[in-house]
Design a protein around this motif. Structure first.
Motif, PDB file in Angstrom:
ATOM      1  N   GLY A  93      14.230  -7.554  -1.185  1.00 34.06           N
ATOM      2  CA  GLY A  93      13.248  -6.506  -1.417  1.00 34.06           C
ATOM      3  C   GLY A  93      11.884  -6.939  -0.930  1.00 34.06           C
ATOM      4  N   CYS A  94      11.004  -5.953  -0.683  1.00 31.48           N
ATOM      5  CA  CYS A  94       9.689  -6.239  -0.117  1.00 31.48           C
ATOM      6  C   CYS A  94       8.632  -5.357  -0.766  1.00 31.48           C
ATOM      7  N   PHE A  95       7.499  -5.965  -1.145  1.00 36.93           N
ATOM      8  CA  PHE A  95       6.299  -5.245  -1.569  1.00 36.93           C
ATOM      9  C   PHE A  95       5.336  -5.273  -0.379  1.00 36.93           C
ATOM     10  N   ASP A  96       4.945  -4.086   0.122  1.00 35.32           N
ATOM     11  CA  ASP A  96       4.263  -4.027   1.422  1.00 35.32           C
ATOM     12  C   ASP A  96       2.741  -3.984   1.348  1.00 35.32           C
ATOM     13  N   ASP A  97       2.135  -4.030   0.167  1.00 37.16           N
ATOM     14  CA  ASP A  97       0.677  -4.092   0.089  1.00 37.16           C
ATOM     15  C   ASP A  97       0.297  -4.835  -1.182  1.00 37.16           C
ATOM     16  N   ILE A  98      -0.044  -6.101  -1.048  1.00 36.30           N
ATOM     17  CA  ILE A  98      -0.331  -6.937  -2.215  1.00 36.30           C
ATOM     18  C   ILE A  98      -1.799  -7.355  -2.252  1.00 36.30           C
ATOM     19  N   SER A  99      -2.635  -6.656  -1.499  1.00 37.05           N
ATOM     20  CA  SER A  99      -4.051  -7.030  -1.442  1.00 37.05           C
ATOM     21  C   SER A  99      -4.733  -6.874  -2.799  1.00 37.05           C
ATOM     22  N   GLY A 100      -4.200  -6.012  -3.669  1.00 42.48           N
ATOM     23  CA  GLY A 100      -4.819  -5.804  -4.975  1.00 42.48           C
ATOM     24  C   GLY A 100      -4.382  -6.768  -6.048  1.00 42.48           C
ATOM     25  N   LEU A 101      -3.438  -7.660  -5.752  1.00 37.77           N
ATOM     26  CA  LEU A 101      -2.964  -8.615  -6.747  1.00 37.77           C
ATOM     27  C   LEU A 101      -3.901  -9.815  -6.839  1.00 37.77           C
ATOM     28  N   ARG A 102      -3.956 -10.405  -8.026  1.00 38.83           N
ATOM     29  CA  ARG A 102      -4.733 -11.624  -8.222  1.00 38.83           C
ATOM     30  C   ARG A 102      -3.857 -12.839  -7.961  1.00 38.83           C
ATOM     31  N   ASN A 103      -4.505 -13.959  -7.733  1.00 33.34           N
ATOM     32  CA  ASN A 103      -3.767 -15.203  -7.507  1.00 33.34           C
ATOM     33  C   ASN A 103      -3.382 -15.794  -8.858  1.00 33.34           C
ATOM     34  N   ASP A 104      -2.375 -15.182  -9.494  1.00 31.91           N
ATOM     35  CA  ASP A 104      -1.926 -15.601 -10.813  1.00 31.91           C
ATOM     36  C   ASP A 104      -0.497 -16.108 -10.750  1.00 31.91           C
ATOM     37  N   HIS A 105      -0.020 -16.558 -11.909  1.00 33.44           N
ATOM     38  CA  HIS A 105       1.362 -16.978 -12.073  1.00 33.44           C
ATOM     39  C   HIS A 105       2.197 -15.743 -12.370  1.00 33.44           C
ATOM     40  N   TYR A 106       3.158 -15.428 -11.507  1.00 33.54           N
ATOM     41  CA  TYR A 106       3.942 -14.210 -11.632  1.00 33.54           C
ATOM     42  C   TYR A 106       5.395 -14.533 -11.948  1.00 33.54           C
ATOM     43  N   HIS A 107       6.047 -13.534 -12.538  1.00 32.69           N
ATOM     44  CA  HIS A 107       7.445 -13.627 -12.929  1.00 32.69           C
ATOM     45  C   HIS A 107       8.248 -12.684 -12.024  1.00 32.69           C
ATOM     46  N   PHE A 108       9.148 -13.245 -11.231  1.00 30.39           N
ATOM     47  CA  PHE A 108      10.021 -12.455 -10.363  1.00 30.39           C
ATOM     48  C   PHE A 108      11.375 -12.337 -11.045  1.00 30.39           C
ATOM     49  N   LEU A 109      11.827 -11.111 -11.253  1.00 29.65           N
ATOM     50  CA  LEU A 109      13.041 -10.873 -12.028  1.00 29.65           C
ATOM     51  C   LEU A 109      13.988  -9.964 -11.246  1.00 29.65           C
ATOM     52  N   VAL A 110      15.253 -10.366 -11.149  1.00 27.94           N
ATOM     53  CA  VAL A 110      16.301  -9.557 -10.532  1.00 27.94           C
ATOM     54  C   VAL A 110      17.392  -9.340 -11.572  1.00 27.94           C
ATOM     55  N   ASN A 111      17.563  -8.091 -12.012  1.00 28.22           N
ATOM     56  CA  ASN A 111      18.682  -7.787 -12.901  1.00 28.22           C
ATOM     57  C   ASN A 111      19.686  -6.918 -12.173  1.00 28.22           C
ATOM     58  N   GLY A 112      20.846  -6.749 -12.771  1.00 31.30           N
ATOM     59  CA  GLY A 112      21.919  -6.021 -12.118  1.00 31.30           C
ATOM     60  C   GLY A 112      22.528  -4.975 -13.022  1.00 31.30           C
ATOM     61  N   THR A 113      23.156  -3.988 -12.410  1.00 32.17           N
ATOM     62  CA  THR A 113      23.858  -2.941 -13.143  1.00 32.17           C
ATOM     63  C   THR A 113      25.245  -2.766 -12.540  1.00 32.17           C
ATOM     64  N   SER A 114      26.186  -2.405 -13.419  1.00 33.11           N
ATOM     65  CA  SER A 114      27.559  -2.155 -13.003  1.00 33.11           C
ATOM     66  C   SER A 114      28.260  -1.381 -14.104  1.00 33.11           C
ATOM     67  N   GLU A 115      29.179  -0.514 -13.727  1.00 29.35           N
ATOM     68  CA  GLU A 115      29.969   0.200 -14.712  1.00 29.35           C
ATOM     69  C   GLU A 115      31.098  -0.669 -15.255  1.00 29.35           C
ATOM     70  N   ALA A 116      31.399  -1.749 -14.569  1.00 34.50           N
ATOM     71  CA  ALA A 116      32.520  -2.594 -14.981  1.00 34.50           C
ATOM     72  C   ALA A 116      32.123  -3.599 -16.053  1.00 34.50           C
TER      73      ALA A 116
END
Length: 422
Positions: free
Chosen positions: A208-231
Motif C-alpha cells: 500500500g502507498c500513502f501519496d502525500d505525507i507532507s502534513g505528517l510530523r517526524n514522529d514515532h508511528y505505528h504501521f498495522l496490517v490486519n486481515g479479514t476472511s470468512e473462513a
C-alpha cells in the motif's frame, strides 16, 4: 486440590478412568488414563487435554486482599497499563520482558510508546521500593489462525512525498484473505487507512502507498496490517518506526560557478522530516577517471575549490542520525565544470545568448523596414516652407540679366489697362 491428592473420573458408557497426581510444591502434574478394550478414547482424550493444561489456567486464585496493586487494566490505544493502588508504595516499575524498564507515573500507570497490538507481550509490574510484590500481564491474548497474518512487513519513504509499505501473504492464510494497512500516530491516536494498494495475481493485497505525507510530523508511528476472511480470524502484523529513520532520500541537485582560480559548488537536499545531513562528494579532475578525490561534508550545502581547472562532480547524502542514518541516497547525476576560462558557469552563456538574440532581432526589423518602405510610412518627410515672392512670379515671365552688363537690354512690355480705381 492438595499436593499428592488423587482424583478419579468415571464415565458410565466406557468406564474410562483418569488419575492425576499433583506433586507437592509443583505447578505441573501427571495423569494416567485407562481405556477398556474396544473403547473409543474420544471423550477421554478431551478430558486429558484439559488436565494437561497448566495449573494457572485451570485454577482461579483468589486475589490477595493485601496486595498493593489490583484491578490491572490495559488501554491499547493510549499505550497505557494502569491499576488501583492499595496503601502506600514508594516506587513501582514496569518492564517489557527483560529489555525495557520504566518508572510508573504517580505509581498508578505505566506509559509505553510502542505498545504492541499484535504480538503477545509480557508486562511485569513490580514494587521496587516497599513490600516485595510483582505481577505478570500478557497482552494481547493469542487470537486468530496461526500463520495467516501478513509477513515481512516493511515500510519506507521515497521521492520526498510517498510512504510505501509491502508485505507477503501469510503461509497459512485462507484463500479469501484480504489485508488492510493503517498508519497510526500514538501521541494523538489518529489513524489513516491506506486507499492505494498493490495486489498479487490472486487479487490479495501485498502493498500500500500513502501519496502525500507532507502534513505528517517526524514522529514515532505505528504501521498495522490486519486481515479479514470468512473462513477464520486473521491475526494482525505491525511495525513501529520514526519517519526520518525509514526515509530513502532523493539525491541532491548540484550546481555551481567557477573561474580559473576559484570554484563554488552548491546543492540542495529535499526532505519533510530531516534537516541535518551528511554528504559524500566525489570530484574527478581532468579527463582521467582514476584521479578521484572524495570529501565528507557535514552540516553544509556548499564546497569550494581553488584553481579547479576542469573537473566532474557528483554527490549523495544521508541523515545525520548516528545509527539510524545508515542509508545513503543514490548518487546525483555527474556535473561537469570547465573553469579554464575566466567566466562564471551559466551566467556568460546566458548573457551572450541574450545579446545575440537582441542583435538578430534589430537586424531583422531593419531589413523589413527597408524592404517595405515602412520608415517612410512611419516617419513621413516634413514639407518645405513656401516662398511667396517666388511663387507669385512664374519662372517663364522673369528675365535674368547679368550684373554689371553694359548697355540696355530689351525687355518685353505688355500693356495693362486700368479698369477702375480701388
Amino acid at each position: 486440590m492438595q499436593s499428592g491428592e488423587f482424583r478419579a473420573f468415571h464415565e458410565t458408557s466406557f468406564h474410562h478412568v483418569i488419575i492425576c497426581v499433583f506433586p507437592g510444591g509443583a505447578n505441573a502434574f501427571w495423569c494416567l488414563a485407562h481405556f477398556p478394550a474396544g473403547a473409543e478414547p474420544t471423550m477421554s482424550v478431551i478430558w486429558l487435554s484439559v488436565f494437561l493444561m497448566p495449573v494457572s489456567c485451570l485454577l482461579e486464585r483468589d486475589p490477595d486482599p493485601n496486595a498493593p496493586i489490583s484491578n490491572i487494566r490495559v488501554d491499547p490505544r493510549r499505550g497505557r497499563v494502569s491499576w488501583d493502588l492499595n496503601g502506600s508504595v514508594a516506587e513501582i516499575t514496569c518492564s517489557i520482558g527483560s529489555v525495557y524498564t520504566s518508572k510508573a507515573n504517580n505509581n498508578t500507570y505505566c506509559q509505553f510508546y510502542a505498545f504492541s497490538l499484535c504480538k503477545t507481550t509480557n508486562y511485569t509490574i513490580r514494587v521496587t521500593s516497599g513490600p516485595p510484590f510483582s505481577t505478570l500481564l500478557q497482552y494481547p491474548k493469542p487470537d486468530g489462525k496461526p500463520g495467516a497474518a501478513a509477513e515481512n512487513l516493511t515500510c519506507w519513504i521515497h521521492d520526498v512525498d510517498f510512504l510505501e509499505c509491502s508485505w507477503a501473504v501469510g503461509r497459512a492464510a485462507p484463500w479469501d484473505v484480504q489485508y488492510h494497512l493503517y498508519l497510526i500516530q500514538p501521541d494523538t491516536y489518529e489513524e489513516w487507512e491506506c486507499v492505494h494498494y498493490t495486489t498479487d495475481t490472486h487479487g490479495r493485497r501485498t502493498g500500500g502507498c500513502f501519496d502525500d505525507i507532507s502534513g505528517l510530523r517526524n514522529d514515532h508511528y505505528h504501521f498495522l496490517v490486519n486481515g479479514t476472511s470468512e473462513a477464520s480470524r486473521i491475526p494482525c502484523t505491525e511495525l513501529f518506526a520514526t519517519l526520518s529513520e525509514i526515509e530513502i532520500l532523493a539525491p541532491p541537485s548540484i550546481s555551481g560557478t567557477c573561474n580559473k582560480s576559484y570554484s563554488l559548488m552548491e546543492w540542495k537536499m529535499s526532505s519533510h522530516f530531516s534537516s541535518d545531513f551528511v554528504y559524500e562528494l566525489q570530484i574527478y579532475k581532468g579527463a582521467d577517471p582514476t584521479h578521484l578525490d572524495t570529501h565528507t561534508v557535514i552540516d553544509k550545502n556548499s564546497y569550494e575549490l581553488v584553481n579547479p581547472g576542469t573537473y566532474t562532480a557528483r554527490i549523495r547524502g544521508k541523515n545525520n542520525l548516528g545509527y539510524f542514518g545508515k542509508t545513503w541516497s543514490s548518487w546525483s547525476p555527474p556535473r561537469s565544470f570547465e573553469c579554464d576560462n575566466d567566466r562564471s558557469l551559466g551566467a556568460w552563456p546566458m548573457m551572450l545568448s541574450i545579446v545575440l538574440g537582441t542583435l538578430l532581432t534589430v537586424l531583422l526589423v531593419v531589413l523589413l523596414c527597408r524592404r517595405f518602405s515602412v520608415v517612410q510610412k512611419i516617419f513621413p518627410p516634413v514639407p518645405g516652407i513656401r516662398d511667396p515672392i517666388k511663387d507669385f512670379f512664374h519662372n517663364n515671365r522673369l528675365v535674368d540679366w547679368e550684373a554689371g552688363a553694359e548697355g540696355w537690354q530689351e525687355c518685353s512690355v505688355e500693356e495693362v489697362q486700368a479698369v477702375g480705381e480701388t
